[in-house]
Motif scaffolding. Structure first.
Motif, PDB file in Angstrom:
ATOM      1  N   ALA A 572       0.833  -1.201   0.000  1.00  0.00           N
ATOM      2  CA  ALA A 572       0.000   0.000   0.000  1.00  0.00           C
ATOM      3  C   ALA A 572       0.868   1.253   0.000  1.00  0.00           C
ATOM      4  O   ALA A 572       0.569   2.244  -0.697  1.00  0.00           O
ATOM      5  N   ASP A 573       1.962   1.229   0.765  1.00  0.00           N
ATOM      6  CA  ASP A 573       2.861   2.387   0.790  1.00  0.00           C
ATOM      7  C   ASP A 573       3.503   2.617  -0.570  1.00  0.00           C
ATOM      8  O   ASP A 573       3.749   3.768  -0.971  1.00  0.00           O
ATOM      9  N   ARG A 574       3.777   1.552  -1.296  1.00  0.00           N
ATOM     10  CA  ARG A 574       4.345   1.718  -2.634  1.00  0.00           C
ATOM     11  C   ARG A 574       3.359   2.418  -3.564  1.00  0.00           C
ATOM     12  O   ARG A 574       3.743   3.283  -4.361  1.00  0.00           O
ATOM     13  N   LEU A 575       2.088   2.034  -3.479  1.00  0.00           N
ATOM     14  CA  LEU A 575       1.079   2.731  -4.287  1.00  0.00           C
ATOM     15  C   LEU A 575       0.979   4.197  -3.889  1.00  0.00           C
ATOM     16  O   LEU A 575       0.851   5.087  -4.743  1.00  0.00           O
ATOM     17  N   MET A 576       1.030   4.455  -2.609  1.00  0.00           N
ATOM     18  CA  MET A 576       0.985   5.841  -2.139  1.00  0.00           C
ATOM     19  C   MET A 576       2.173   6.637  -2.670  1.00  0.00           C
ATOM     20  O   MET A 576       2.035   7.806  -3.070  1.00  0.00           O
ATOM     21  N   SER A 577       3.334   6.021  -2.701  1.00  0.00           N
ATOM     22  CA  SER A 577       4.528   6.699  -3.208  1.00  0.00           C
ATOM     23  C   SER A 577       4.382   7.000  -4.700  1.00  0.00           C
ATOM     24  O   SER A 577       4.770   8.080  -5.165  1.00  0.00           O
ATOM     25  N   CYS A 578       3.848   6.057  -5.448  1.00  0.00           N
ATOM     26  CA  CYS A 578       3.619   6.293  -6.879  1.00  0.00           C
ATOM     27  C   CYS A 578       2.685   7.475  -7.095  1.00  0.00           C
ATOM     28  O   CYS A 578       2.921   8.331  -7.953  1.00  0.00           O
ATOM     29  N   LEU A 579       1.606   7.508  -6.314  1.00  0.00           N
ATOM     30  CA  LEU A 579       0.650   8.594  -6.451  1.00  0.00           C
ATOM     31  C   LEU A 579       1.296   9.932  -6.115  1.00  0.00           C
ATOM     32  O   LEU A 579       1.120  10.930  -6.838  1.00  0.00           O
ATOM     33  N   ALA A 580       2.078   9.970  -5.048  1.00  0.00           N
ATOM     34  CA  ALA A 580       2.731  11.219  -4.654  1.00  0.00           C
ATOM     35  C   ALA A 580       3.724  11.692  -5.701  1.00  0.00           C
ATOM     36  O   ALA A 580       3.888  12.900  -5.933  1.00  0.00           O
ATOM     37  N   LEU A 581       4.382  10.751  -6.369  1.00  0.00           N
ATOM     38  CA  LEU A 581       5.391  11.101  -7.357  1.00  0.00           C
ATOM     39  C   LEU A 581       4.782  11.621  -8.652  1.00  0.00           C
ATOM     40  O   LEU A 581       5.337  12.526  -9.290  1.00  0.00           O
ATOM     41  N   VAL A 582       3.632  11.081  -9.044  1.00  0.00           N
ATOM     42  CA  VAL A 582       3.058  11.379 -10.367  1.00  0.00           C
ATOM     43  C   VAL A 582       1.958  12.436 -10.311  1.00  0.00           C
ATOM     44  O   VAL A 582       1.760  13.199 -11.258  1.00  0.00           O
ATOM     45  N   GLU A 583       1.234  12.510  -9.221  1.00  0.00           N
ATOM     46  CA  GLU A 583       0.020  13.327  -9.138  1.00  0.00           C
ATOM     47  C   GLU A 583       0.277  14.802  -9.379  1.00  0.00           C
ATOM     48  O   GLU A 583       1.242  15.383  -8.872  1.00  0.00           O
ATOM     49  N   GLU A 591       0.372   6.512 -12.263  1.00  0.00           N
ATOM     50  CA  GLU A 591       1.295   6.354 -13.387  1.00  0.00           C
ATOM     51  C   GLU A 591       1.082   7.511 -14.355  1.00  0.00           C
ATOM     52  O   GLU A 591       0.061   8.199 -14.313  1.00  0.00           O
ATOM     53  N   GLY A 592       2.017   7.641 -15.302  1.00  0.00           N
ATOM     54  CA  GLY A 592       1.886   8.707 -16.294  1.00  0.00           C
ATOM     55  C   GLY A 592       0.865   8.406 -17.370  1.00  0.00           C
ATOM     56  O   GLY A 592       0.504   9.289 -18.149  1.00  0.00           O
ATOM     57  N   GLY A 593       0.365   7.168 -17.432  1.00  0.00           N
ATOM     58  CA  GLY A 593      -0.642   6.805 -18.413  1.00  0.00           C
ATOM     59  C   GLY A 593      -1.679   5.884 -17.807  1.00  0.00           C
ATOM     60  O   GLY A 593      -1.495   5.341 -16.709  1.00  0.00           O
ATOM     61  N   LEU A 594      -2.770   5.697 -18.523  1.00  0.00           N
ATOM     62  CA  LEU A 594      -3.824   4.776 -18.100  1.00  0.00           C
ATOM     63  C   LEU A 594      -3.713   3.501 -18.919  1.00  0.00           C
ATOM     64  O   LEU A 594      -3.467   3.552 -20.124  1.00  0.00           O
ATOM     65  N   GLY A 648      -0.136   3.168 -23.208  1.00  0.00           N
ATOM     66  CA  GLY A 648       1.190   3.658 -23.584  1.00  0.00           C
ATOM     67  C   GLY A 648       1.270   5.152 -23.749  1.00  0.00           C
ATOM     68  O   GLY A 648       2.362   5.728 -23.749  1.00  0.00           O
ATOM     69  N   GLU A 649       0.132   5.826 -23.916  1.00  0.00           N
ATOM     70  CA  GLU A 649       0.142   7.283 -24.040  1.00  0.00           C
ATOM     71  C   GLU A 649       0.320   7.927 -22.668  1.00  0.00           C
ATOM     72  O   GLU A 649      -0.179   7.422 -21.654  1.00  0.00           O
ATOM     73  N   GLN A 650       0.991   9.047 -22.625  1.00  0.00           N
ATOM     74  CA  GLN A 650       1.322   9.696 -21.371  1.00  0.00           C
ATOM     75  C   GLN A 650       0.484  10.951 -21.164  1.00  0.00           C
ATOM     76  O   GLN A 650       0.445  11.836 -22.031  1.00  0.00           O
ATOM     77  N   ARG A 651      -0.181  10.998 -20.030  1.00  0.00           N
ATOM     78  CA  ARG A 651      -0.941  12.172 -19.591  1.00  0.00           C
ATOM     79  C   ARG A 651      -1.877  12.708 -20.678  1.00  0.00           C
ATOM     80  O   ARG A 651      -1.966  13.910 -20.914  1.00  0.00           O
ATOM     81  N   GLN A 652      -2.560  11.800 -21.337  1.00  0.00           N
ATOM     82  CA  GLN A 652      -3.533  12.145 -22.366  1.00  0.00           C
ATOM     83  C   GLN A 652      -4.914  11.668 -21.942  1.00  0.00           C
ATOM     84  O   GLN A 652      -5.055  10.633 -21.289  1.00  0.00           O
ATOM     85  N   HIS A 653      -5.930  12.439 -22.342  1.00  0.00           N
ATOM     86  CA  HIS A 653      -7.298  11.968 -22.106  1.00  0.00           C
ATOM     87  C   HIS A 653      -7.482  10.650 -22.845  1.00  0.00           C
ATOM     88  O   HIS A 653      -7.062  10.520 -24.002  1.00  0.00           O
ATOM     89  N   PRO A 654      -8.063   9.654 -22.217  1.00  0.00           N
ATOM     90  CA  PRO A 654      -8.121   8.327 -22.843  1.00  0.00           C
ATOM     91  C   PRO A 654      -8.903   8.318 -24.148  1.00  0.00           C
ATOM     92  O   PRO A 654      -9.886   9.042 -24.327  1.00  0.00           O
ATOM     93  N   ARG A 655      -8.453   7.473 -25.064  1.00  0.00           N
ATOM     94  CA  ARG A 655      -9.182   7.263 -26.316  1.00  0.00           C
ATOM     95  C   ARG A 655     -10.414   6.400 -26.045  1.00  0.00           C
ATOM     96  O   ARG A 655     -10.477   5.661 -25.072  1.00  0.00           O
ATOM     97  N   ALA A 656     -11.380   6.498 -26.950  1.00  0.00           N
ATOM     98  CA  ALA A 656     -12.671   5.854 -26.701  1.00  0.00           C
ATOM     99  C   ALA A 656     -12.652   4.346 -26.937  1.00  0.00           C
ATOM    100  O   ALA A 656     -13.415   3.610 -26.312  1.00  0.00           O
ATOM    101  N   PHE A 657     -11.791   3.856 -27.826  1.00  0.00           N
ATOM    102  CA  PHE A 657     -11.851   2.437 -28.204  1.00  0.00           C
ATOM    103  C   PHE A 657     -10.450   1.839 -28.216  1.00  0.00           C
ATOM    104  O   PHE A 657      -9.466   2.564 -28.261  1.00  0.00           O
ATOM    105  N   ASP A 658     -10.403   0.499 -28.181  1.00  0.00           N
ATOM    106  CA  ASP A 658     -11.461  -0.481 -27.981  1.00  0.00           C
ATOM    107  C   ASP A 658     -11.847  -0.539 -26.501  1.00  0.00           C
ATOM    108  O   ASP A 658     -11.009  -0.291 -25.628  1.00  0.00           O
ATOM    109  N   GLN A 659     -13.082  -0.884 -26.229  1.00  0.00           N
ATOM    110  CA  GLN A 659     -13.577  -0.948 -24.853  1.00  0.00           C
ATOM    111  C   GLN A 659     -13.740  -2.405 -24.438  1.00  0.00           C
ATOM    112  O   GLN A 659     -14.257  -3.220 -25.205  1.00  0.00           O
ATOM    113  N   GLN A 660     -13.319  -2.725 -23.205  1.00  0.00           N
ATOM    114  CA  GLN A 660     -13.314  -4.109 -22.751  1.00  0.00           C
ATOM    115  C   GLN A 660     -14.102  -4.286 -21.455  1.00  0.00           C
ATOM    116  O   GLN A 660     -14.121  -3.388 -20.603  1.00  0.00           O
TER     117      GLN A 660
END
Length: 761
Positions: A572-583, A591-594, A648-660
């Motif tokens: 959990a602390d590792r996730l918190m560290s990731c959030l603090a680093l990227v947010e 992360e820098g992408g979704l 793979g895209e960085q800090r971009q609004h997500p594309r619409a497709f493909d949806q899973q």
């Protein structure tokens, strides 16, 4: 799912004399007999200047010109706890311009509406179009009786295909018998009988048939044309019997008084069936092509009668492929020739009888009622989803019991004695791609979820199969789970990905806590502890999240495992560290992408925070999930999962497709975890909107699931659904459904939010 208990049918009712009244009465009776303990009643439309001695099945009547009575009827239906209102629509039976008064009733209903359109106009007036569009908007399902109706609803009124059902006009289940016995009973022995039945009006084309009789009599002098039915009451009111008298005058002019019989009466069903059964040829010489349905055509066809008809829409479909004979509108010569040929060709007439009777068996009222009941179930589910997706998040509380049923037949078909197949071609398991531990771990999660109260557990042999696959996937030499296996049961790798290892730990944790078998719970506890050590070295945030979800269950089952508790805080602390680093203010993420399964990261933090009483974890999970939902909600308000083209895209609004499906399932679980965390009911509405994605509330307005089998399409492309229905998709849908059904039960019993256990995927 709570069975349907009360259904109200709105329409005309016998003893009112019209086709809609007969249909409504027959439909109500068929529905009432389709299920035990099912009540079906009629709300009868009544001409403002008429009174009728209605039977007990009519619980309320509405004077067609009284808006107050439409409003009163809506209040009656809402208060009566009806499950479905089934509206029988024909423009002429409701008051107001183009029958607009019915909208006063529909707009006030809080229960789902299924509308049967008896007429679909290709060229409606402005007022008619407006009324139909409002009815479509108010209805969860639209029923028509011919494919032409579906075509027009789609092309003229832009109704989505999945909202339309084609259900044939019902017919009595009458035996296939010859005409001679009934002819003798009714006084027509030794005659070749041609029959038309129905309320007389100029649109019925009776005069065309009368003009055809002389040519028929040249070949069959014994022929008699029986015109059975009273004059239409509206025509009598406006013109008296002038139309009938004009027909009788034409008969006298042609000198065929002995060959045309007018029976001026409105007969009950038993009498009508007797007359139809005695005829040799049934004729519907109607003059209007735009007739969507004819009850008399359906009845005669259902009794196995050779039919000669003009090609109005219903007849064109029903009598295709040699099931009857079509003649041109207003063509007396063509009509006479077609009937004469049938009356002088016994083998052809008998063959046509047999084809018609065989083809009509799917139209019996029993079968028709079953199809209506299926439409009602789908309508109730769609109405439930529409309510809970509104901004009022409390709608689940009162409509939760109507959540879709848990159907697992497709899941079972996707399994063999090894485990769950990865892929399918359409709905057929694709053996060429074998199996993976990812999907079998998900299936083990589902098996645990279905052990919750209110669900039917999976067969134990199936759960054991998933557990065996997980056991076989464990490679003690590497301390990792293998992932991919060929159909020949050969492992394709020595170790799988970090994410697949984490997901398998998650399934083991849930099995340690919730498997139905005490022995398997002990097995899962031991294997989890053995496989946990490796996860401490993982670098994938999703592997951390999956492991944390497993630890939430495992620590509840093995409360004395101090090492597991230490690992939980560490991950959990590792996730918190990731959030603090990227947010940043506009990118509240780890992360820098979704990528995929995004919502599992905040879900894992919230669950860990609640279990360990660490508010910082909960707050971070809520904050990141709230931001993620802004990225997964369209301007129109429906759920749009992160498209795979975004990966793979960085800090971009997500594309619409493909949806899973996996994204929808993760979002449902995460939102309900958030609801448990802060008791904000808006999270319930978000979860409901994510679930509604499966049933068609998505960018393509296409349902992904088959509610009868529980299968789920593999996703949405920009232009279509992926028709393959693989293992991951079916399990993801069923896991999301399990969450929604559990939520419905929580609301129904007024259990506090903290009592709801996440079941996830």
């Amino acid at each position: 799912m709570t069975p349907l208990r009360r259904i109200a049918v709105i329409g005309n009712s016998l003893p009112r004399r019209c086709g809609i009244a007969t249909f409504t009465t027959d439909l109500q009776r068929a529905i009432a007999h389709s299920r035990p303990n099912l009540q079906a009643c009629i709300v009868a439309m009544t001409d403002h200047d008429q009174t009728f001695d209605y039977p007990a099945s009519v619980t309320l009547q509405i004077k067609d010109d009284s808006i107050e009575e439409y409003v009163r009827a809506a209040a009656f239906l809402n208060a009566g706890r009806f499950d479905i209102v089934c509206l029988q629509h024909e423009f002429g039976i409701f008051g107001g311009e183009a029958g607009a008064h019915i909208l006063e009733l529909l707009s006030r209903l809080t229960i789902p509406v299924v509308t049967t359109l008896h007429t679909v106009l290709a060229k409606p007036t402005t007022a008619q179009r407006a009324v139909i569009e409002r009815i479509v908007e108010a209805s969860s399902k639209m029923i028509v009786m011919a494919n032409k109706g579906r075509e027009l609803l789609h092309s003229v009124y832009h109704v989505p295909d999945d909202k339309i059902e084609v259900i044939a006009h019902g017919i009595p289940d009458f035996p296939f018998v010859g005409p001679d016995a009934t002819k003798a009973k009714l006084g027509f022995s030794d005659r070749a009988v041609i029959l038309t039945f129905g309320l007389l009006s100029p649109s019925k084309g009776i005069e065309v048939m009368i003009d055809a009789m002389p040519s028929i009599l040249k070949q069959r002098p014994d022929a008699v044309y029986v015109v059975l039915g009273a004059t239409h009451p509206n025509l009598v009111r406006d013109q008296g019997e002038a139309y009938r008298e004009s027909l009788m005058t034409r008969v006298r002019e042609l000198g065929i008084e002995n060959n045309v019989v007018f029976l001026d009466r409105f007969v009950d069903q038993a009498t009508l069936l007797g007359f139809i059964s005695m005829c040799d040829v049934y004729v519907t010489p109607y003059l209007n092509e735009a007739q969507m349905t004819s009850g008399t055509l359906a009845y005669s066809f259902g009794l196995g009668k050779p039919v000669v008809s003009t090609p109005y829409w219903h007849a064109r479909e029903l009598l295709a492929d040699g099931h009857g004979v079509l003649v041109s509108f207003g063509d007396a010569a063509g009509t006479g020739n077609a009937i004469a040929q049938l009356l002088t060709d016994d083998p052809r007439r008998q063959a046509m009888r047999e084809r018609a009777y065989a083809a009509s068996r799917s139209m019996t009222w029993e079968r028709t009622a079953e199809r209506y009941m299926t439409a009602f179930e789908h309508a109730r589910q769609g109405h439930w989803l529409k309510l809970i997706a509104r901004t009022d998040p409390d709608a689940i509380a009162s409509h939760g019991p109507a959540a879709p049923a848990m159907q697992t037949s497709h899941l079972v078909s996707m399994c063999d004695d090894t485990g769950l197949f990865q892929h399918a071609v359409h709905s057929v398991p694709d053996r060429s791609h074998g199996y993976c531990v990812d999907d079998n771990a998900r299936a083990l999660l589902l098996a645990c979820a279905l052990n919750e109260p209110g669900e039917r557990p999976l067969a134990d042999v199936l759960t054991a199969r998933f557990a065996a696959f997980v056991q076989h996937a464990w490679n003690p030499d590497t301390g990792r789970f293998r992932n991919f296996m060929g159909f020949n049961r050969t492992w394709l790798e020595d170790k799988g990905s970090e994410d697949s290892h984490g997901r398998t730990l998650w399934a083991l944790g849930e099995a340690a806590r919730g498997d139905a078998s005490p022995s398997r719970r002990r097995w899962a506890t031991a294997l989890f502890a053995q496989a946990l050590t490796t996860a401490e070295s993982f670098r994938s945030p999703r592997a951390w999240a999956f492991t944390l979800l497993g630890l939430d269950a495992y620590c509840a089952a093995a409360a004395d495992d101090l090492h597991a508790k230490e690992v939980r805080h560490s991950l959990a602390d590792r996730l918190m560290s990731c959030l603090a680093l990227v947010e940043t203010p506009d990118w509240v993420w780890f992360e820098g992408g979704l990528a995929y399964d995004n919502a599992r990261l905040p879900q894992a933090l919230m669950m860990t925070g609640m279990a360990t009483q660490t508010p910082g974890y909960v707050d971070a999970g809520l904050r990141s999930l709230r931001w993620l939902m802004t990225q997964q909600t369209t301007p129109a308000g429906h759920f749009r999962p992160v498209g795979t083209a975004s990966f793979g895209e960085q800090r971009q609004h997500p594309r619409a497709f493909d949806q899973q499906p996996v994204e929808a399932t993760a979002t449902i679980a995460a939102c309900l975890t958030a609801w448990r965390a802060d008791d904000d009911a808006e999270w319930k509405a978000m979860a409901a909107r994510a679930f509604a994605w499966f049933l068609g509330s998505n960018d393509l307005a296409l349902p992904l699931v088959d509610l009868h089998t529980g299968s789920c399409r593999d996703g949405l492309h920009p232009d279509r659904a992926n028709e393959n229905r693989g293992g991951e998709s079916v399990v993801c849908y069923l896991l999301g459904l399990a969450e929604i059904r559990q939520l419905a039960r929580v609301n129904t019993t007024l259990t506090k939010p903290t009592a709801l256990r996440a079941v996830g995927a």
